[in-house]
Design a protein around this motif. Structure first.
Motif, PDB file in Angstrom:
ATOM      1  N   GLY A 147       0.819  -1.211   0.000  1.00  0.00           N
ATOM      2  CA  GLY A 147       0.000   0.000   0.000  1.00  0.00           C
ATOM      3  C   GLY A 147       0.848   1.255   0.000  1.00  0.00           C
ATOM      4  N   ALA A 148       1.920   1.247   0.791  1.00  0.00           N
ATOM      5  CA  ALA A 148       2.824   2.400   0.836  1.00  0.00           C
ATOM      6  C   ALA A 148       3.490   2.619  -0.523  1.00  0.00           C
ATOM      7  CB  ALA A 148       3.875   2.199   1.926  1.00  0.00           C
ATOM      8  N   ILE A 149       3.853   1.523  -1.186  1.00  0.00           N
ATOM      9  CA  ILE A 149       4.456   1.631  -2.524  1.00  0.00           C
ATOM     10  C   ILE A 149       3.445   2.203  -3.502  1.00  0.00           C
ATOM     11  CG2 ILE A 149       5.378   0.309  -4.465  1.00  0.00           C
ATOM     12  CD1 ILE A 149       6.543  -1.633  -2.261  1.00  0.00           C
TER      13      ILE A 149
ATOM     14  N   ALA B  41      -0.725   9.260 -15.846  1.00  0.00           N
ATOM     15  CA  ALA B  41       0.242   8.191 -15.599  1.00  0.00           C
ATOM     16  C   ALA B  41       0.704   8.251 -14.155  1.00  0.00           C
ATOM     17  CB  ALA B  41       1.434   8.349 -16.533  1.00  0.00           C
ATOM     18  N   ARG B  42       0.891   7.085 -13.557  1.00  0.00           N
ATOM     19  CA  ARG B  42       1.400   7.022 -12.192  1.00  0.00           C
ATOM     20  C   ARG B  42       2.898   7.311 -12.210  1.00  0.00           C
ATOM     21  NH1 ARG B  42      -2.054   4.964  -8.523  1.00  0.00           N
ATOM     22  NH2 ARG B  42      -0.477   4.087  -7.164  1.00  0.00           N
ATOM     23  N   ARG B  43       3.430   7.705 -11.082  1.00  0.00           N
ATOM     24  CA  ARG B  43       4.870   7.940 -10.973  1.00  0.00           C
ATOM     25  C   ARG B  43       5.604   6.614 -11.111  1.00  0.00           C
ATOM     26  NH1 ARG B  43       3.827  11.382  -5.895  1.00  0.00           N
ATOM     27  NH2 ARG B  43       3.629  13.449  -6.775  1.00  0.00           N
ATOM     28  N   HIS B  44       6.781   6.663 -11.671  1.00  0.00           N
ATOM     29  CA  HIS B  44       7.608   5.464 -11.785  1.00  0.00           C
ATOM     30  C   HIS B  44       8.586   5.443 -10.622  1.00  0.00           C
ATOM     31  CE1 HIS B  44      10.015   2.229 -13.342  1.00  0.00           C
ATOM     32  NE2 HIS B  44      11.083   2.976 -13.157  1.00  0.00           N
ATOM     33  N   LEU B  45       8.593   4.337  -9.873  1.00  0.00           N
ATOM     34  CA  LEU B  45       9.525   4.190  -8.766  1.00  0.00           C
ATOM     35  C   LEU B  45      10.645   3.244  -9.178  1.00  0.00           C
ATOM     36  CD1 LEU B  45       7.042   3.714  -5.781  1.00  0.00           C
ATOM     37  CD2 LEU B  45       8.194   5.811  -6.494  1.00  0.00           C
ATOM     38  N   THR B  46      11.847   3.599  -8.830  1.00  0.00           N
ATOM     39  CA  THR B  46      12.979   2.716  -9.092  1.00  0.00           C
ATOM     40  C   THR B  46      13.017   1.636  -8.014  1.00  0.00           C
ATOM     41  OG1 THR B  46      14.515   3.999  -7.739  1.00  0.00           O
ATOM     42  CG2 THR B  46      14.296   4.645 -10.072  1.00  0.00           C
ATOM     43  N   GLU B  47      13.828   0.627  -8.240  1.00  0.00           N
ATOM     44  CA  GLU B  47      14.003  -0.431  -7.237  1.00  0.00           C
ATOM     45  C   GLU B  47      14.536   0.169  -5.937  1.00  0.00           C
ATOM     46  OE1 GLU B  47      13.723  -4.532  -6.083  1.00  0.00           O
ATOM     47  OE2 GLU B  47      12.827  -3.330  -7.670  1.00  0.00           O
ATOM     48  N   SER B  48      15.399   1.154  -6.058  1.00  0.00           N
ATOM     49  CA  SER B  48      15.945   1.840  -4.887  1.00  0.00           C
ATOM     50  C   SER B  48      14.852   2.586  -4.120  1.00  0.00           C
ATOM     51  CB  SER B  48      17.045   2.815  -5.326  1.00  0.00           C
ATOM     52  OG  SER B  48      17.528   3.538  -4.239  1.00  0.00           O
TER      53      SER B  48
ATOM     54  N   SER C 187      13.665   1.743  -0.320  1.00  0.00           N
ATOM     55  CA  SER C 187      13.629   2.806   0.685  1.00  0.00           C
ATOM     56  C   SER C 187      12.282   2.836   1.405  1.00  0.00           C
ATOM     57  CB  SER C 187      13.916   4.145   0.027  1.00  0.00           C
ATOM     58  OG  SER C 187      13.812   5.186   0.956  1.00  0.00           O
ATOM     59  N   ILE C 188      11.209   2.652   0.661  1.00  0.00           N
ATOM     60  CA  ILE C 188       9.870   2.629   1.251  1.00  0.00           C
ATOM     61  C   ILE C 188       9.743   1.460   2.218  1.00  0.00           C
ATOM     62  CG2 ILE C 188       7.415   2.238   0.739  1.00  0.00           C
ATOM     63  CD1 ILE C 188       7.984   3.818  -1.925  1.00  0.00           C
ATOM     64  N   VAL C 189      10.222   0.293   1.811  1.00  0.00           N
ATOM     65  CA  VAL C 189      10.143  -0.892   2.680  1.00  0.00           C
ATOM     66  C   VAL C 189      11.010  -0.680   3.915  1.00  0.00           C
ATOM     67  CG1 VAL C 189      10.604  -3.372   2.840  1.00  0.00           C
ATOM     68  CG2 VAL C 189       9.513  -2.437   0.799  1.00  0.00           C
ATOM     69  N   ARG C 190      12.182  -0.106   3.752  1.00  0.00           N
ATOM     70  CA  ARG C 190      13.044   0.176   4.916  1.00  0.00           C
ATOM     71  C   ARG C 190      12.364   1.154   5.881  1.00  0.00           C
ATOM     72  NH1 ARG C 190      17.791  -2.228   4.607  1.00  0.00           N
ATOM     73  NH2 ARG C 190      18.653  -2.769   2.564  1.00  0.00           N
ATOM     74  N   THR C 191      11.638   2.125   5.344  1.00  0.00           N
ATOM     75  CA  THR C 191      10.894   3.063   6.186  1.00  0.00           C
ATOM     76  C   THR C 191       9.793   2.333   6.951  1.00  0.00           C
ATOM     77  OG1 THR C 191      11.352   4.902   4.691  1.00  0.00           O
ATOM     78  CG2 THR C 191       9.469   5.155   6.167  1.00  0.00           C
ATOM     79  N   GLU C 192       9.095   1.422   6.282  1.00  0.00           N
ATOM     80  CA  GLU C 192       8.064   0.622   6.947  1.00  0.00           C
ATOM     81  C   GLU C 192       8.664  -0.179   8.100  1.00  0.00           C
ATOM     82  OE1 GLU C 192       4.523  -0.013   6.144  1.00  0.00           O
ATOM     83  OE2 GLU C 192       4.832   1.971   5.290  1.00  0.00           O
ATOM     84  N   ILE C 193       9.828  -0.752   7.869  1.00  0.00           N
ATOM     85  CA  ILE C 193      10.508  -1.537   8.908  1.00  0.00           C
ATOM     86  C   ILE C 193      10.888  -0.628  10.079  1.00  0.00           C
ATOM     87  CG2 ILE C 193      12.618  -2.837   9.440  1.00  0.00           C
ATOM     88  CD1 ILE C 193      12.469  -3.833   6.463  1.00  0.00           C
ATOM     89  N   ALA C 194      11.494   0.507   9.772  1.00  0.00           N
ATOM     90  CA  ALA C 194      11.933   1.445  10.813  1.00  0.00           C
ATOM     91  C   ALA C 194      10.760   1.940  11.653  1.00  0.00           C
ATOM     92  CB  ALA C 194      12.675   2.619  10.182  1.00  0.00           C
ATOM     93  N   GLU C 195       9.642   2.230  11.003  1.00  0.00           N
ATOM     94  CA  GLU C 195       8.465   2.695  11.738  1.00  0.00           C
ATOM     95  C   GLU C 195       7.975   1.633  12.719  1.00  0.00           C
ATOM     96  OE1 GLU C 195       5.669   3.819   8.700  1.00  0.00           O
ATOM     97  OE2 GLU C 195       6.682   5.731   8.329  1.00  0.00           O
TER      98      GLU C 195
END
Length: 124
Positions: free
Chosen positions: A40-42, A71-78, A82-90
């Motif tokens: 969802g965050a992604i 068009a939706r924004r394009h997110l890189t693998e990085s 980063s989003i997943v790391r933020t989810e973990i940190a939270e």
């Protein structure tokens, strides 16, 4: 699903999506909740900024199929990592806060399990 030619693995988002049904079938609530939240965050990070859209009467709205599509924004693998790391940190930060509260140990353990489920995907 495409593989990353550099290392032959699936992109992180695809790994998260592929693991969600497995976590659900295994009735792993912590992993299911964490995976849904991260996905969802992604998706939210890809959402378009609609701040330039003017509110107005229906009469001035675009007409026809797809005329209001963007068009939706394009997110890189990085970006996704980063989003997943933020989810973990939270989750880990919240777990520390719950540990200091009376009766918060169970919630802290749940948050740590959710963080571990996401961390496992970063290490893959």
């Amino acid at each position: 699903m495409t593989t990353d030619p550099a290392n032959g693995t699936l992109p992180l988002r695809d790994r998260l999506r592929a693991d969600l049904p497995r976590a659900m079938k295994a009735r792993d609530r912590d992993a299911t909740k964490a995976l849904r939240s991260a996905l969802g965050a992604i998706d939210n990070a890809e959402a378009v900024d609609a701040s330039d859209v003017q509110a107005g009467a229906i009469e001035s709205s675009a007409v026809g199929l797809g005329t209001a599509e963007r068009a939706r924004r394009h997110l890189t693998e990085s970006d996704i990592e980063s989003i997943v790391r933020t989810e973990i940190a939270e989750r880990l930060t919240a777990a520390k806060e719950y540990e200091s509260l009376a009766g918060g140990a169970d919630r802290a353990a749940t948050l740590r399990a959710e963080a571990a489920a996401l961390t496992a995907h970063l290490d893959s």
